[in-house]
Motif scaffolding. Structure first.
Motif, PDB file in Angstrom:
ATOM      1  N   ALA A 364       0.747  -1.189   0.049  1.00 30.72           N
ATOM      2  CA  ALA A 364      -0.090   0.023   0.222  1.00 30.72           C
ATOM      3  C   ALA A 364       1.003   1.137  -0.156  1.00 30.72           C
ATOM      4  CB  ALA A 364      -0.908  -0.027   1.107  1.00 30.72           C
ATOM      5  N   THR A 365       0.427   2.337  -0.791  1.00 26.68           N
ATOM      6  CA  THR A 365       1.315   3.514  -0.890  1.00 26.68           C
ATOM      7  C   THR A 365       0.126   4.630  -0.614  1.00 26.68           C
ATOM      8  OG1 THR A 365       2.692   2.700  -2.600  1.00 26.68           O
ATOM      9  CG2 THR A 365       2.595   5.089  -2.132  1.00 26.68           C
ATOM     10  N   LEU A 366       0.423   5.709   0.331  1.00 29.66           N
ATOM     11  CA  LEU A 366      -0.242   6.886   0.641  1.00 29.66           C
ATOM     12  C   LEU A 366       0.646   7.955  -0.209  1.00 29.66           C
ATOM     13  CD1 LEU A 366      -1.990   6.443   4.105  1.00 29.66           C
ATOM     14  CD2 LEU A 366      -2.876   5.989   1.659  1.00 29.66           C
ATOM     15  N   ILE A 367       0.056   8.832  -0.911  1.00 33.58           N
ATOM     16  CA  ILE A 367       0.740  10.024  -1.478  1.00 33.58           C
ATOM     17  C   ILE A 367      -0.098  11.147  -0.914  1.00 33.58           C
ATOM     18  CG2 ILE A 367       1.511  11.303  -3.449  1.00 33.58           C
ATOM     19  CD1 ILE A 367       1.479   8.270  -5.034  1.00 33.58           C
ATOM     20  N   LEU A 400      -4.900  13.689  -1.540  1.00 31.48           N
ATOM     21  CA  LEU A 400      -4.739  12.390  -0.989  1.00 31.48           C
ATOM     22  C   LEU A 400      -5.037  11.447  -2.047  1.00 31.48           C
ATOM     23  CD1 LEU A 400      -3.853  10.216   1.297  1.00 31.48           C
ATOM     24  CD2 LEU A 400      -6.510  10.314   1.836  1.00 31.48           C
ATOM     25  N   GLN A 401      -3.767  10.449  -2.319  1.00 32.87           N
ATOM     26  CA  GLN A 401      -4.138   9.386  -3.227  1.00 32.87           C
ATOM     27  C   GLN A 401      -3.440   8.040  -2.475  1.00 32.87           C
ATOM     28  OE1 GLN A 401      -2.049   9.647  -7.210  1.00 32.87           O
ATOM     29  NE2 GLN A 401      -1.115   7.751  -6.673  1.00 32.87           N
ATOM     30  N   SER A 402      -4.322   7.101  -2.812  1.00 32.89           N
ATOM     31  CA  SER A 402      -4.016   5.822  -2.315  1.00 32.89           C
ATOM     32  C   SER A 402      -3.639   4.714  -3.552  1.00 32.89           C
ATOM     33  CB  SER A 402      -5.012   5.142  -1.486  1.00 32.89           C
ATOM     34  OG  SER A 402      -6.356   5.062  -2.058  1.00 32.89           O
ATOM     35  N   LYS A 403      -2.792   3.860  -3.277  1.00 35.72           N
ATOM     36  CA  LYS A 403      -2.390   2.515  -4.196  1.00 35.72           C
ATOM     37  C   LYS A 403      -2.463   1.519  -3.602  1.00 35.72           C
ATOM     38  CE  LYS A 403       1.819   2.392  -6.497  1.00 35.72           C
ATOM     39  NZ  LYS A 403       2.683   2.694  -7.397  1.00 35.72           N
ATOM     40  N   TRP A 404      -3.035   0.439  -3.984  1.00 32.14           N
ATOM     41  CA  TRP A 404      -2.975  -0.887  -3.429  1.00 32.14           C
ATOM     42  C   TRP A 404      -2.584  -1.906  -4.427  1.00 32.14           C
ATOM     43  CZ3 TRP A 404      -4.415  -0.160   1.693  1.00 32.14           C
ATOM     44  CH2 TRP A 404      -5.011   0.863   1.986  1.00 32.14           C
ATOM     45  N   VAL A 405      -1.664  -2.645  -4.207  1.00 32.44           N
ATOM     46  CA  VAL A 405      -1.031  -3.525  -5.129  1.00 32.44           C
ATOM     47  C   VAL A 405      -1.361  -5.092  -4.375  1.00 32.44           C
ATOM     48  CG1 VAL A 405       0.596  -4.626  -6.370  1.00 32.44           C
ATOM     49  CG2 VAL A 405       0.630  -2.317  -6.047  1.00 32.44           C
ATOM     50  N   VAL A 406      -2.333  -5.803  -4.981  1.00 28.42           N
ATOM     51  CA  VAL A 406      -2.849  -7.056  -4.052  1.00 28.42           C
ATOM     52  C   VAL A 406      -2.258  -8.177  -4.839  1.00 28.42           C
ATOM     53  CG1 VAL A 406      -4.521  -8.130  -3.357  1.00 28.42           C
ATOM     54  CG2 VAL A 406      -4.827  -5.603  -3.407  1.00 28.42           C
TER      55      VAL A 406
END
Length: 705
Positions: A364-367, A400-406
């Motif tokens: 997970a990444t929060l920008i 706010l941006q979120s990225k989720w690599v599952v």
């Protein structure tokens, strides 16, 4: 003004990448559409990444960035063969042009000169984000064109490079000879790095396929261009670094030519001839009289646990000088015409945090961060009259941006951005403009005010990466846009700014696409739809002779395809096709050529017979677009004339003689096709019907030591 904490922020982008590169190199390409470095496989929407190698190959043919973008970016409208990118839209809407994230466009009064704002010699790569986005704020209705400048080499010591080239017409060489000199030095000494580039270019006259000099309406004949670029860096340690970048660009036309105006409806072309001094272009030389950018960047890859910080301070100051126009006349006050200047001063800061989380089966990444921008723009006339009053915009935004690599297969991106904009305009009086003694606009005294805009925009995208043979994505993104308020102000017909229809337009962009890699073949495709509550088109008022803005809802749709195939180490080809269409949905009528371009196809073939020799051939095909009927007199008006198809071939080659010396040659319009570019066919405004460049040769050498 409402202030929002750091936790309120924007979505980033998602992106499918048209990165015309070998398939096995794609994983090494990174993009910064989300404001941080990303792997190309983790962006579920449309982005084109143009590498330095591609830039160098195209610039052997033409030094103009507009031409490079039309060939390498699906969705970018055809080049105008001029200094103006009016009509060269991105998916039917105006893009925001940036240098290292610093806005170069002047969205408050869009003069459509943003594409040509620096010399291509300082560009490391170009990232084109397609579709409305709020990632960088106002002005990105069609997306973002971000010029990423070069960085110093990491090796100790210095490296010097010198390029010398010449450019001339192969149809009729006299007066067409131009020259270019580019010199750079870069290197590193311990923790200190440096890069400096100087480029100077002087054009001769430009000739069409018949040997006539191209018309001067935004023309490039007799243009002198200077660019001075410096980037200094210091690494405090492995985590912290500081860099400062300075770029100055100036490109103006200084000529003894004058226009012979033609007419689209009669088929007569506009061209230029030598005339006595009293008949030459009046006023100041047209073009940017100076575009200055200063950028300070601080990065800390571990400001606190698992969190990186990028902090940017920047300033930009530009003056774009337009040509003298008789349409700015006011005979009763002694003005036979006028010449306008768009001036814009921007100051801003950006703070971007990037926090990583490693969860079970999920990365997970929060920008998140804030943007602050002050933009002061106006459009006065050289003679002292004010056409567009000063607009003072203060913009505060949190994102706010979120990225989720599952499971390494699913990439989900979602985010939000909140904009709070104050736009201050003092009392002003609109100009009286006359096409004739009896055809004049009526000046209005307008009471100024401070307009406030707030908008919250959202983005979400999903990409599935389990199989190389088929990797689909779907995305939705919004952008809030108050572009070209200046056009609305200068044509006001009411006495209070609050009564002018200056509302922000929210653009919704929907897209679905895929990427497929099968052995040596890479195929990409996307289908998109873009809607806006309020667009801006023009309608001619026959009483006053002025084109008035029309604000109406719009819908734009289209698709793009790309296929890249590497036959072997020596041969490779890339094919693209792009289609876009759009309507004013309130009246169910098609949009004109100022926004919508005809279908476009490109083909690029590269051949490298030896490690030291390479040859390239590119083809640009622009299709038909005939959506409008002539008026009762049999004439077309505005930007609604029909467009006929045309095909242009270009060729380039280079050979490395030694490790230090190489030579190159490029041929633009190889077959000397006699044609009008798309805008020249569609625009009926005076002076725009200028033919395309005839066969033109560029030749030069590069020496490194």
């Amino acid at each position: 003004m409402v202030r929002f904490p750091l936790s309120i922020l924007s979505l980033a982008l998602s992106t499918s990448v048209y990165a015309q590169q070998p398939s096995n190199d794609l994983e090494r390409i990174i993009v910064t559409g989300s404001r941080v470095v990303e792997n190309i496989d983790e962006v579920p929407a449309s982005v084109t990444v143009i590498t330095r190698e591609q830039i160098e190959a195209q610039l052997k043919v033409s030094p103009e960035l507009q031409n490079l973008l039309e060939v390498l970016v699906p969705g970018m409208a055809p080049s105008t063969n001029s200094s103006s990118n009016t009509g060269q839209t991105l998916r039917g809407r105006a893009p925001l042009v940036m240098i290292d994230g610093v806005p170069q466009s002047t969205p408050l009064r869009n003069g459509s000169l943003g594409v040509r704002t620096l010399d291509p010699s300082v560009i490391e790569r170009i990232e084109v984000i397609k579709g409305a986005t709020s990632v960088y704020g106002n002005g990105a209705a069609g997306g973002v064109i971000n010029y990423i400048t070069k960085r110093p080499h990491s090796d100790n010591g210095a490296k010097i490079s010198v390029d010398v080239s010449s450019r001339f017409s192969a149809v009729r060489a006299d007066e067409s000879l131009g020259g270019r000199l580019e010199a750079s030095i870069n290197g590193r000494q311990d923790a200190f790095s440096y890069l400096a580039t100087v480029s100077v270019e002087e054009n001769g006259v430009q000739r069409d396929a018949e040997g006539d000099i191209l018309g001067l309406q935004y023309g490039l004949s007799d243009v002198e261009t200077h660019n001075y670029f410096t980037k200094l860096g210091y690494d405090f340690d492995n985590e912290k670094s500081l860099s400062i970048t300075y770029n100055y660009y100036k490109s103006q036309q200084k000529t003894d030519l004058a226009d012979v105006f033609g007419n689209v409806n009669t088929g007569e072309k506009s061209y230029a001839i030598h005339v006595p001094q009293e008949q030459q272009k009046q006023g100041l030389p047209q073009g940017p009289s100076g575009n200055t950018n200063i950028m300070l960047k601080y990065t800390d890859s571990e400001i606190f646990k698992a969190t990186a910080l990028t902090f940017d301070l920047y300033a930009q100051d530009i003056e774009n000088v337009f040509f003298f126009s008789p349409n700015l006349a006011n005979p009763s006050e002694g003005y036979e015409g006028g010449q306008s200047i768009i001036t814009s001063e921007k100051k801003g800061l950006r703070a971007t945090f990037n926090t990583l989380f490693d969860l079970e089966n999920t990365e997970a990444t929060l920008i998140y961060g804030v943007d602050i921008l002050n933009d002061v723009t106006s459009q006065p006339l050289v003679d002292g009259r004010v056409w567009v009053p000063e607009m003072d915009m203060s913009n505060f935004a949190g994102f706010l941006q979120s990225k989720w690599v599952v499971n390494n297969h699913y990439v989900l991106k979602a985010g939000v951005r909140h904009e709070d904009i104050d736009l201050k305009v003092d009392d002003y009086r609109t100009l009286k403009l006359c096409r004739s003694e009896t055809q004049c606009s009526v000046p209005i005294d307008v009471r100024g005010d401070t307009l406030n805009y707030t908008a919250t925009t959202y983005n979400i995208g999903l990409k599935y990466n389990a199989y190389e043979a088929f990797s689909p994505f779907v995305s939705y993104s919004q952008g809030a846009d108050i572009s070209d308020i200046g056009r609305l102000l200068r044509t006001a017909t009411v006495n209070d700014i609050a009564l002018i229809q200056t509302e922000a337009s929210v653009i919704d962009n929907y897209e679905v696409g895929f990427t497929s890699v099968i052995d040596k073949l890479r195929v990409e495709g996307s289908l998109y739809r873009s809607t806006s509550e309020l667009g801006t088109t023009n309608s001619f008022d026959p009483t006053t002779g002025v084109y008035m803005p029309v604000r109406a809802p719009q819908e734009i749709w289209g698709y793009e395809l790309l296929a890249d195939y590497r036959f072997n180490k020596a041969w490779r080809t890339t094919l693209t096709y792009a289609y876009v269409e759009g309507k004013n949905t309130a009246d169910d009528i098609y949009l004109g050529a100022r926004q919508i371009s005809p279908p476009k196809a490109t083909a690029n073939v590269q051949w490298q017979p030896t490690p030291n020799t390479s040859v390239g051939l590119s083809a640009l095909y622009v299709g038909d677009r005939e959506r409008f009927e002539a008026n009762d007199a049999g004439d077309y008006v505005g930007d609604q004339a029909p467009i006929d198809d045309y095909l242009v071939l270009n060729m380039s080659g280079q050979h490395r003689f030694t490790d230090q010396l190489k030579g190159f040659v490029g041929i633009e319009n190889l077959l000397n096709r006699d044609y009008y570019p798309a805008r020249a066919q569609a625009y009926t405004y005076g002076g725009y019907n200028i033919k395309g460049l005839g066969t033109t040769i560029t030749a030069g050498i590069n020496y490194q030591f």
